[in-house]
Write an enzyme that holds these catalytic residues in place. Structure first.
Site, mmCIF file in Angstrom:
data_model
loop_
_atom_site.group_PDB
_atom_site.id
_atom_site.type_symbol
_atom_site.label_atom_id
_atom_site.label_comp_id
_atom_site.label_asym_id
_atom_site.label_seq_id
_atom_site.Cartn_x
_atom_site.Cartn_y
_atom_site.Cartn_z
ATOM 1 N N GLU A 116 -5.584 3.549 -1.479
ATOM 2 C CA GLU A 116 -6.752 3.176 -0.689
ATOM 3 C C GLU A 116 -6.808 3.913 0.639
ATOM 4 O O GLU A 116 -7.883 4.142 1.194
ATOM 5 C CB GLU A 116 -6.752 1.659 -0.429
ATOM 6 C CG GLU A 116 -7.028 0.809 -1.661
ATOM 7 C CD GLU A 116 -5.765 0.573 -2.493
ATOM 8 O OE1 GLU A 116 -4.736 1.215 -2.202
ATOM 9 O OE2 GLU A 116 -5.820 -0.246 -3.425
ATOM 10 N N ASP A 117 -5.648 4.312 1.175
ATOM 11 C CA ASP A 117 -5.605 4.986 2.477
ATOM 12 C C ASP A 117 -5.972 6.462 2.392
ATOM 13 O O ASP A 117 -6.634 7.003 3.287
ATOM 14 C CB ASP A 117 -4.192 4.886 3.082
ATOM 15 C CG ASP A 117 -3.853 3.483 3.541
ATOM 16 O OD1 ASP A 117 -4.767 2.643 3.572
ATOM 17 O OD2 ASP A 117 -2.682 3.237 3.876
ATOM 18 N N GLY A 123 -1.146 2.500 -20.666
ATOM 19 C CA GLY A 123 -0.296 1.620 -21.439
ATOM 20 C C GLY A 123 1.188 1.805 -21.181
ATOM 21 O O GLY A 123 2.002 1.078 -21.693
ATOM 22 N N GLU A 138 8.935 3.276 -5.254
ATOM 23 C CA GLU A 138 8.938 4.743 -5.362
ATOM 24 C C GLU A 138 9.846 5.353 -4.303
ATOM 25 O O GLU A 138 10.671 6.229 -4.582
ATOM 26 C CB GLU A 138 7.525 5.302 -5.155
ATOM 27 C CG GLU A 138 6.603 5.235 -6.332
ATOM 28 C CD GLU A 138 5.268 5.874 -6.003
ATOM 29 O OE1 GLU A 138 4.339 5.669 -6.781
ATOM 30 O OE2 GLU A 138 5.159 6.568 -4.977
#
Length: 698
Positions: free
Chosen positions: A27-28, A58, A92
């Site tokens: 979003e940033d 999936g 991450e």
């Protein structure tokens, strides 16, 4: 939620699937900074993983990301204001830090309009995000602590702060950094690493490991051709990504002679700071800049082929120049130099054992790790003669590639008759197998052209009847020379020593009886005493700054077969050249001073380069019919010649900064002329050529 499982992948055998992994909060940044960075990387041919494009539908995201991060060479982490609010981003990041420490993943942080100190210290938006995580995971608070530690580690790495910066410029710097390391990276040839694994592991465990703490200087010592640089390159390849900044400075001995210490200081800082413009004008200033800039950074620096204390003093003088955990590796032939310079440990590179030596020899002789069945016994005899010296094994193996068995036996018989000869004799075997033109080309490269661009030399080498396109390939195939990514000619120091020893043996006592003269004192002795003979084919003289040498008008009168003459002065510092600093009043360029005339120059000259030639003209009896290049920078020449000349071979005339030049003579016979350069020739008023003829030359 559980942490991602760890991997056991080995950095030494890594095969990267992606060049770059992008870690970001969608979003940033997805449609702005990330989009532009992703596009720029792809345009450069760099493979990039971006989750919205690469993840398969999936697939459980955690497992997919685990695999992708492990298979990436670089991770670019975009630390935006809401980055820490995403648990996926933090997972991450934790995996990225693990790979950075375990497999050499290079991590590049970008502070996306956030204060780096807020990121490091978990303040502002980052503090709020972690407060929420601590509440959410209060029963598993260890996860949050792990994420915090990962964020701090990444935020402490050298990166880019977007505040008050143009995004396009930062993106180009990121792309440039990645592109440079991917496509101009250090050479890595598998077969050259034969026998190196144990050496690398010993150095990592005993001398370089992070468990040692502090700042450590480590020397790699051994004779030329023993594999010091190869060992340093492999260590750099394996662990350089674990450091905040890194730099490999190659060929320091050679570069000190050619470019000077200031140039090396700039190179060191440019690689570490990722800045192309480093403002240093003398060594003392460079020392202060290096010390003040790097004393809080964890750096990994390799200084290759150091042969003087002044080099280490200029580039890595003391331990307190660098931040905790830094490692400085210095390769040198001189064990005592390393001791004098105070390195903490010295690792001496030894000869290869018989098995490793046979494998390395086989890679060069057969292009596979084992000799062919009919050649096993002969191969072992050659390996025994080389006595574990990697360079000798490579040269011997290459010289025998695709040769018949009787040729192998003949070569071995030759070796056995000279079994007590030294290393230079071993290296000369490959030279002895060359055709005469190849020998001449090899000696010229060693004495005059090492470090020069092969394409710029092509016309000159052709004029010497060397057939460079073919014969340079032969020399390269025989491991006698190398050509780097910039098309520059190089050869190993021992091979250069060997070739120069060959020239020395032509006339051990009488300098004027040697075909090539390049050592300063030898050249001056020959010219001042007028003892040159018809044997002399080439002279190169590089005069130190502040030095003036006085020669007689007859200095070249006996050298009837001279085909190459290069007289230059040592280069001034770059800041003097580009005009950012004024020349000291008492500083003079090195030069040769002649009486009122020069009586003779050989009509065999193909290359005439004379910086600072102060006479008004060339010798009147000098014929230019074989001349290919005429370079007379800063000369006192007024007019090159009168009347028509046979200029059929002439390709280049460069008279830059010749302030007395008033006339360019008739060039109608110069049918092959490619360049005519007369920059800053302020008095030039007459050119005997049409504008059309000159359009492509000036």
């Amino acid at each position: 939620m559980a942490p991602l499982p760890s991997s056991s992948s080995s950095s030494s055998s890594k095969r990267w699937k992606f060049d770059v992994f992008l870690s970001f909060k969608g979003e940033d940044t997805r449609k702005t900074f990330i989009d532009h960075l992703y596009t720029g990387l792809k345009q450069k041919g760099i493979s990039v993983f971006k989750d919205d494009e690469k993840l398969k539908q999936g697939t459980f995201i955690a497992l997919e990301l685990l695999k992708v991060i492990e298979e990436s060479k670089f991770a670019v982490v975009i630390l935006s204001k809401d980055y820490a609010s995403s648990t996926w981003c933090l997972i991450e990041l934790t995996k990225i830090v693990e790979c950075m420490e375990m497999t050499g993943l290079v991590v590049l942080p970008v502070f996306h309009y956030v204060d780096p100190s807020d990121v490091r210290n978990h303040r502002g938006n980052f503090g709020k995000a972690f407060s929420k995580h601590e509440e959410r995971f209060k029963d598993n608070i260890g996860y949050v602590q792990t994420w915090k530690a990962a964020l701090t580690k990444v935020a402490n790495l050298a990166g880019w702060d977007l505040k008050d910066k143009h995004e396009s410029i930062i993106i180009q710097k990121i792309i440039g950094r990645i592109f440079s390391e991917l496509y101009h990276k250090l050479p890595y040839v598998f077969e050259d690493l034969v026998g190196m694994d144990s050496c690398v592991e010993k150095m990592l465990d005993s001398y370089i490991g992070e468990g040692l703490g502090g700042v450590h200087f480590v020397g790699i010592c051994g004779m030329g051709g023993m594999g010091k640089t190869t060992l340093a390159l492999e260590i750099y390849r394996r662990i350089s990504g674990n450091f905040e900044a890194r730099s490999f400075i190659a060929n320091i001995r050679e570069e000190t002679k050619n470019q000077g210490l200031v140039s090396l200081q700039k190179q060191l800082l440019s690689k570490i700071l990722m800045e192309s413009e480093i403002n240093i004008w003398d060594v003392c200033v460079g020392i202060n800049v290096i010390r003040n800039t790097l004393n809080n950074k964890k750096v990994f620096i390799i200084l290759d082929d150091v042969d003087g204390e002044d080099q280490l003093e200029a580039l890595a003088g003391k331990h307190d120049w660098f931040g905790p955990g830094s490692r400085i590796i210095v390769t040198s032939r001189d064990n005592h130099l390393l001791i004098r310079c105070g390195v903490d440990y010295i690792y001496t590179v030894n000869e290869l054992n018989d098995d490793d030596a046979l494998q390395l020899f086989s890679w060069r002789a057969f292009h596979k790790p084992h000799p062919e069945e009919n050649y096993v016994k002969l191969s072992k005899e050659f390996v025994n003669y080389a006595k574990g010296l990697p360079l000798a094994l490579k040269v011997l193996g290459s010289s025998l590639f695709a040769k018949r068995k009787n040729e192998w036996k003949s070569a071995l018989d030759k070796l056995n008759k000279e079994s007590n000869r030294n290393i230079l004799d071993i290296l000369q075997i490959s030279f002895d197998g060359l055709a005469n033109t190849q020998k001449g080309l090899f000696l010229d490269i060693a004495c005059f052209f090492k470090g020069e661009n092969i394409d710029c030399l092509r016309d000159i080498l052709e004029s010497f009847c060397y057939y460079p396109d073919y014969n340079i390939s032969v020399l390269k195939d025989k491991s006698l020379i190398t050509i780097d990514d910039h098309r520059t000619l190089w050869m190993h120091d021992l091979l250069q020593d060997m070739s120069q020893e060959i020239v020395h043996r032509e006339s051990p006592k009488e300098l004027g009886g040697r075909s090539r003269l390049w050592i300063y004192d030898d050249v001056i002795h020959v010219l001042k005493n007028n003892i040159g003979t018809e044997v002399v084919e080439g002279i190169m003289l590089n005069i130190p700054i502040q030095k003036v040498e006085h020669l007689s008008a007859e200095a070249f009168s006996k050298m009837k077969n001279l085909r190459l003459l290069k007289i230059s002065s040592e280069k001034l510092p770059e800041d003097f050249i580009n005009g950012t600093m004024q020349l000291p009043k008492d500083l003079i360029r090195g030069k040769v001073q002649l009486p009122q005339s020069l009586n003779y120059l050989s009509n065999e000259l193909c290359l005439l380069e004379w910086h600072g030639y102060h006479l008004k003209c060339l010798p009147t009896n000098f014929q230019l019919n074989k001349l290919v290049e005429l370079r007379m920078h800063c000369s006192g020449i007024k007019q090159l010649w009168n009347g028509n000349m046979n200029l059929g071979e002439l390709r280049l005339i460069d008279l830059s900064d010749s302030q007395n030049l008033i006339e360019i003579p008739d060039l109608s016979g110069a049918l092959r002329l490619k360049q005519l350069i007369f920059r800053h020739c302020t008095r030039l008023y007459k050119i005997h050529a049409s504008i059309e003829d000159l359009k492509q030359l000036i």
